[in-house]
Design an enzyme around this catalytic site. Sequence first.
Site, PDB file in Angstrom:
ATOM      1  N   GLY A  15       0.558  -1.622  -0.082  1.00  0.00           N
ATOM      2  CA  GLY A  15      -0.267   0.279  -0.260  1.00  0.00           C
ATOM      3  C   GLY A  15       0.533   1.064  -0.192  1.00  0.00           C
ATOM      4  O   GLY A  15       0.140   2.419  -0.041  1.00  0.00           O
ATOM      5  N   HIS A  16       2.226   1.484  -0.304  1.00  0.00           N
ATOM      6  CA  HIS A  16       3.089   2.318  -0.024  1.00  0.00           C
ATOM      7  C   HIS A  16       3.874   2.231  -1.343  1.00  0.00           C
ATOM      8  O   HIS A  16       5.092   2.547  -1.251  1.00  0.00           O
ATOM      9  CB  HIS A  16       3.642   2.668   1.110  1.00  0.00           C
ATOM     10  CG  HIS A  16       4.992   3.755   1.257  1.00  0.00           C
ATOM     11  ND1 HIS A  16       3.834   4.397   1.708  1.00  0.00           N
ATOM     12  CD2 HIS A  16       5.981   4.425   1.048  1.00  0.00           C
ATOM     13  CE1 HIS A  16       4.522   5.868   1.753  1.00  0.00           C
ATOM     14  NE2 HIS A  16       5.552   5.524   1.721  1.00  0.00           N
ATOM     15  N   PHE A  17       3.205   2.896  -1.838  1.00  0.00           N
ATOM     16  CA  PHE A  17       2.302   3.373  -3.444  1.00  0.00           C
ATOM     17  C   PHE A  17       1.791   2.363  -4.078  1.00  0.00           C
ATOM     18  O   PHE A  17       2.207   1.482  -4.521  1.00  0.00           O
ATOM     19  CB  PHE A  17       2.608   4.820  -3.592  1.00  0.00           C
ATOM     20  CG  PHE A  17       3.159   5.648  -3.129  1.00  0.00           C
ATOM     21  CD1 PHE A  17       2.964   6.416  -2.228  1.00  0.00           C
ATOM     22  CD2 PHE A  17       4.428   5.395  -2.825  1.00  0.00           C
ATOM     23  CE1 PHE A  17       3.092   7.594  -1.673  1.00  0.00           C
ATOM     24  CE2 PHE A  17       5.393   6.478  -2.278  1.00  0.00           C
ATOM     25  CZ  PHE A  17       4.250   7.411  -1.297  1.00  0.00           C
TER      26      PHE A  17
END
Length: 115
Positions: A15-17
């Site tokens: 999730g990053h990114f």
Amino acid sequence: TAIVNVKKTSFFVQGHFPGQPVMPGVIIVEAFGQAAAALTAYSLNPKEVKDKLVYLMSVDKARFRRPIMPDSKVLLEVEAIRSRGRVWRYKGIAKVNETKMADAEWSATIMDRNK
């Protein structure tokens, strides 16, 4: 020195990114801090570090020069540049394949572990 193997499955890249995962800057700083804590613990008399923890106090001059991508082997070069009592000052460089990815200076203190 310390090594961090950044994998696609590492929790901090999820999730990053989305679609372009990288090792977050805060995790790079944490890796510096953990390497410095190990350096401090192994530099002192074992009696001085028994039942102690190393706490981050400040981070200065942090620069994130290039993103660290998954499937990278990150070499952390950490140096203690000063100590006064229980307060230590460090500097470090994070490299991937000899390329400087990030660098910083920070301070930490050694404190008694709460029992």
